[in-house]
Design a protein around this motif. Structure first.
Motif, mmCIF file in Angstrom:
data_model
loop_
_atom_site.group_PDB
_atom_site.id
_atom_site.type_symbol
_atom_site.label_atom_id
_atom_site.label_comp_id
_atom_site.label_asym_id
_atom_site.label_seq_id
_atom_site.Cartn_x
_atom_site.Cartn_y
_atom_site.Cartn_z
ATOM 1 N N GLN A 156 0.829 -1.201 0.000
ATOM 2 C CA GLN A 156 0.000 0.000 0.000
ATOM 3 C C GLN A 156 0.867 1.256 0.000
ATOM 4 O O GLN A 156 0.553 2.246 -0.655
ATOM 5 N N ALA A 157 1.994 1.190 0.724
ATOM 6 C CA ALA A 157 2.900 2.337 0.772
ATOM 7 C C ALA A 157 3.560 2.583 -0.580
ATOM 8 O O ALA A 157 3.831 3.732 -0.947
ATOM 9 N N GLY A 163 3.836 6.648 -5.138
ATOM 10 C CA GLY A 163 3.127 6.942 -6.380
ATOM 11 C C GLY A 163 3.384 5.934 -7.469
ATOM 12 O O GLY A 163 3.324 6.253 -8.661
ATOM 13 N N ILE A 164 3.690 4.685 -7.087
ATOM 14 C CA ILE A 164 3.952 3.637 -8.069
ATOM 15 C C ILE A 164 2.610 3.076 -8.544
ATOM 16 O O ILE A 164 1.844 2.511 -7.759
ATOM 17 N N ASP A 197 15.385 0.901 -8.465
ATOM 18 C CA ASP A 197 15.794 2.310 -8.462
ATOM 19 C C ASP A 197 14.624 3.217 -8.099
ATOM 20 O O ASP A 197 14.792 4.222 -7.388
ATOM 21 N N ASP A 198 13.417 2.873 -8.574
ATOM 22 C CA ASP A 198 12.242 3.695 -8.264
ATOM 23 C C ASP A 198 11.980 3.737 -6.759
ATOM 24 O O ASP A 198 11.643 4.785 -6.193
ATOM 25 N N ILE A 199 12.122 2.589 -6.094
ATOM 26 C CA ILE A 199 11.884 2.561 -4.655
ATOM 27 C C ILE A 199 13.024 3.245 -3.912
ATOM 28 O O ILE A 199 12.811 3.909 -2.893
ATOM 29 N N PHE A 208 8.054 8.133 2.623
ATOM 30 C CA PHE A 208 7.930 6.678 2.522
ATOM 31 C C PHE A 208 8.052 6.051 3.904
ATOM 32 O O PHE A 208 9.105 5.647 4.344
ATOM 33 N N ARG A 209 6.942 5.998 4.608
ATOM 34 C CA ARG A 209 6.862 5.344 5.918
ATOM 35 C C ARG A 209 5.682 4.376 5.900
ATOM 36 O O ARG A 209 4.621 4.706 5.387
ATOM 37 N N PHE A 210 5.904 3.188 6.403
ATOM 38 C CA PHE A 210 4.807 2.235 6.501
ATOM 39 C C PHE A 210 5.017 1.369 7.742
ATOM 40 O O PHE A 210 6.155 1.062 8.114
#
Length: 425
Positions: A156-157, A163-164, A197-199, A208-210
Motif C-alpha cells: 500500500q505504501a 506513487g507507483i 531504483d524507483d523505490i 515513505f513510511r509504513f
C-alpha cells in the motif's frame, strides 16, 4: 372515452418499452453471439476466481460493455507478478461494465469475447534488500500472519507514498515472498533493477513510511545482501538461542564456511548462509527438537535418536528461461531439497527421483546445459522458498523433499507439480 383509454394504453406501452432495462448490448460486435446479461453476483459465481483473472481472446467467454448503471469494476491486479491480470469487483456508481456470456459465430477467436481463468503469477528473479527502522518492531519476531499484514502495508505504501502505479511489479504481498534476514532487514523480489531504483528514490524521502518504519532499499544483484553480516555476528546470534554448550561451542566455532564480500553474488551468499545454518544445526546439543526413545535390557541401555520427517505439500515447479524454479515450504529447522534427472541421462543417476537413499546422497549440483541431473538444497526459513537451478537444456523429471537440517535422515520424496519440465529449444 374508449379512444382516450386506447391512447393512454399505447402511451404506457411506449414508455414501458423505453424504461424497461432490456438486457441488450448497445453495440454488440459483429460475429459475437450474446447470451442473457449477467448480474455481478452471477458473473462471480460463474468465473469462480480466487484473486485475479487472466483474460484471453476466445471463441467463448464473456463480453463487457461500459456505461452501465450497475455491474462490474475491472482494474489491474496489484499482486506481485500479476500485471497482465485483472481484478473484478461489484459496481453501482453508474460507470460500470455490463457483462454477457458470448460465443463466436463459426468458431475462431474474437478480441471482444474473453475467456477468463485464475491468474498465474509470474516469477520475479531480481532480489532486493529492504532495510527498515521500525518503532518497537523486530522482523524476526513476526509470524506468518504478522508478515502478511506487514506485506499488505508495504504494498500500500508503494502506491500511496511512492506513487507507483503498477505495484504488481513488486513482490512482498505476503510472508511467502518476504524472506526475513535480520531484525531490521528482509529480501523480496521485483521485475528488474530499474524498479528497485524507483523505490530507492522514494526511500530517500521522509514520505515513505509504513507500519511505523522508515526504509532504505538496494538491489541484491552482485552485492552483499547481508550487509555487514559475518560469522562472528552469526555465532553471537546463535549463542543467544541456547543451543550449544561445552564441546558443541568449540565445534561450532570451528565451522569452515566461506567469507562474504562486496563482490559475492546472490547465489554465493545463499551458499554461505546455508553453510552457517547447517553447521549450527549439526553441532547443536541443547533444546533440539529430537524424539528420543530408550530401550532397557538386563545388561545394556540403548538410546536411539529418531528425527521426524516434516510434511510438505506438492512443490510447484516452473521453467523460467533456461532455469527451473521450485516453490517449496517446510517448517524452520529443516533442509529442503529438489532433484531432477534428465531424460536419457546416465544410468548412474536414474534412481535419484525414486530412491530416498539416492535422492539424499547424490552430491549437490545446480546443473548445467546438458547435465544428467541436478540437486539443489537450502535450509528452510519456515516459509515458502524458491530454489533455482543453473542454466539447463532438455527434459527433466524432478521431485522434492525435506528433512531435519544437519542430519542424514531419509525422508519421503514428493512429486512436484508438474513432475517434469522441458527446457530450451
Amino acid at each position: 372515452m374508449r379512444q382516450q383509454t386506447t391512447t393512454a394504453l399505447l402511451l404506457l406501452a411506449v414508455l414501458a418499452a423505453f424504461s424497461y432495462p432490456a438486457a441488450i448490448a448497445q453495440s454488440p460486435p459483429d460475429g459475437v453471439v450474446l447470451g442473457t446479461e449477467l448480474t455481478a453476483s452471477e458473473f462471480f459465481s460463474a468465473v469462480n476466481l480466487v484473486e485475479c483473472g487472466d483474460l484471453t481472446d476466445s471463441n467463448s467467454g464473456y463480453y463487457f460493455e461500459s456505461g452501465g448503471a450497475t455491474g462490474l469494476n475491472r482494474e489491474r491486479c496489484d499482486i506481485g507478478g500479476t500485471c497482465q491480470c485483472r481484478r473484478f469487483s461489484e459496481c453501482s456508481d453508474g460507470d460500470c461494465l455490463r457483462v454477457w456470456p458470448c460465443t463466436v459465430e463459426g468458431g475462431g477467436t474474437n478480441k471482444n469475447c474473453k475467456a477468463i481463468a485464475n491468474c498465474t503469477q509470474n516469477i520475479f528473479d531480481t532480489p532486493m534488500r529492504v532495510e527498515v527502522a521500525c518503532d518497537r518492531q523486530n522482523m524476526t519476531d513476526k509470524n506468518d500472519a504478522d508478515l502478511d499484514l506487514f506485506g499488505e502495508k508495504w504494498k500500500q505504501a508503494l502506491a500511496d507514498d511512492c506513487g507507483i502505479g503498477r505495484v504488481c511489479r513488486y513482490n512482498g504481498d505476503t510472508h511467502e515472498t518476504i524472506q526475513v534476514l535480520a531484525y531490521d532487514a528482509f529480501v523480496t523480489y521485483t521485475l528488474n533493477d530499474a524498479h528497485v531504483d524507483d523505490i530507492q528514490a522514494c526511500a530517500t524521502s521522509t514520505l515513505f513510511r509504513f507500519n511505523r518504519c522508515t526504509t532504505s532499499v538496494r538491489s541484491c544483484i552482485g552485492r552483499n545482501i547481508l550487509g555487514d553480516f559475518d560469522m562472528d555476528t552469526f555465532r553471537t546470534c546463535i549463542y543467544r538461542r541456547h543451543h550449544h554448550e561445552g564441546m558443541a561451542e568449540t565445534l561450532f566455532d570451528n565451522c569452515d564456511c566461506a567469507n562474504i564480500t562486496e563482490s559475492s553474488t546472490f547465489a554465493e551468499i545463499q551458499d554461505v548462509y546455508s553453510c552457517m545454518e547447517f553447521c549450527a544445526a549439526s553441532t547443536a546439543n541443547l533444546n533440539c527438537d529430537y524424539v528420543v526413545t530408550t530401550t532397557t535390557t538386563t545388561t545394556t541401555t540403548t538410546t536411539t535418536t529418531t528425527l521426524e520427517c516434516p510434511d510438505i505439500d506438492s512443490p510447484e515447479a516452473q521453467v523460467v528461461y533456461e532455469f527451473v524454479t521450485f516453490s517449496i515450504a517446510a517448517p524452520e529447522g529443516n533442509e529442503v531439497r529438489c532433484v531432477g534427472y534428465a531424460d536419457g541421462g546416465l544410468a548412474t543417476y536414474e534412481n535419484v527421483t525414486t530412491s530416498m537413499e539416492d535422492f539424499w546422497t547424490v552430491p549437490l549440483f545446480d546443473g548445467s546445459t546438458g547435465g544428467d541431473y541436478f540437486s539443489i538444497a537450502d535450509n528452510s526459513t519456515g516459509s515458502a522458498q524458491i530454489l533455482v537451478t543453473d542454466s539447463l537444456l532438455g527434459t527433466y523429471t524432478h521431485v522434492c523433499s525435506a528433512r531435519p537440517a544437519g542430519t542424514e535422515q531419509l525422508c519421503p520424496l514428493v512429486a512436484t507439480n508438474p513432475t517434469s519440465s522441458s527446457i530450451g529449444p
